[in-house]
Design a protein around this motif. Structure first.
Motif, PDB file in Angstrom:
ATOM      1  N   ALA A  49       0.986  -1.119  -0.109  1.00 25.84           N
ATOM      2  CA  ALA A  49      -0.101   0.136  -0.054  1.00 25.84           C
ATOM      3  C   ALA A  49       0.985   1.178  -0.120  1.00 25.84           C
ATOM      4  N   TYR A  58      -2.981   3.643  -2.892  1.00 27.65           N
ATOM      5  CA  TYR A  58      -2.879   2.378  -3.560  1.00 27.65           C
ATOM      6  C   TYR A  58      -3.129   1.233  -2.653  1.00 27.65           C
ATOM      7  N   TYR A  59      -3.673   0.068  -3.087  1.00 29.85           N
ATOM      8  CA  TYR A  59      -3.540  -1.042  -2.515  1.00 29.85           C
ATOM      9  C   TYR A  59      -3.400  -2.256  -3.339  1.00 29.85           C
ATOM     10  N   ASP A  61      -4.247  -5.746  -4.418  1.00 30.60           N
ATOM     11  CA  ASP A  61      -5.430  -6.560  -4.527  1.00 30.60           C
ATOM     12  C   ASP A  61      -5.483  -7.512  -3.654  1.00 30.60           C
ATOM     13  N   LYS A  64      -6.558  -5.598  -0.258  1.00 29.54           N
ATOM     14  CA  LYS A  64      -7.925  -4.559  -0.398  1.00 29.54           C
ATOM     15  C   LYS A  64      -8.935  -5.187   0.661  1.00 29.54           C
ATOM     16  N   GLY A  65      -9.325  -4.254   1.260  1.00 27.32           N
ATOM     17  CA  GLY A  65     -10.584  -4.495   2.232  1.00 27.32           C
ATOM     18  C   GLY A  65     -10.120  -5.245   3.691  1.00 27.32           C
ATOM     19  N   THR A  68      -5.519  -1.169   5.840  1.00 21.61           N
ATOM     20  CA  THR A  68      -5.675   0.434   5.643  1.00 21.61           C
ATOM     21  C   THR A  68      -4.583   1.160   6.167  1.00 21.61           C
TER      22      THR A  68
END
Length: 119
Positions: A49, A58-59, A61, A64-65, A68
């Protein structure tokens, strides 16, 4: 000149959480982008990230979720909150800062902090 100091790694069970911190000391420059990468022995270093000074994020894939990234510009500190950790997240996590120093852009790395996800 930029120096990065990371903290917050450790051992956690699958499904657990960790928070990484990276504090930057800056002399004669300004940081543009800060981020986290991770590396497993024998594999390439991958971006996890990143966050720009204006807040662009940017994260990867794969996180993601679950992860943070956040940044305190006044403190030149970036954080990575990692939730729902999986064994495949096990790696050395490295902080990166891209900074403009005396008109030129440089990339700086922290020493790395180990994150191990295991039961």
């Amino acid at each position: 000149q930029v120096q990065l100091v990371e903290s917050g790694g450790g051992l956690v069970q699958p499904g657990g959480s960790l928070r990484l911190s990276c504090a930057a000391s800056v002399i004669d420059g300004s940081i543009v982008v800060m981020g986290w990468y991770r590396q497993v022995p024998g594999k390439q270093r991958d971006s996890v990230a990143t966050i720009g000074s204006g807040g662009t994020i940017y994260y990867a894939d794969s996180v993601k979720g679950r992860f943070t990234i956040s940044r305190d510009n006044a403190k030149n500190t970036v954080y990575l909150q990692m939730n729902s950790l999986k064994p495949e997240d096990t790696a050395v996590f490295l902080c990166n800062a891209q900074a403009v120093v005396r008109g030129r852009t440089y990339s700086y790395w922290g020493q790395g902090t180990q994150v191990t996800v295991s039961s």
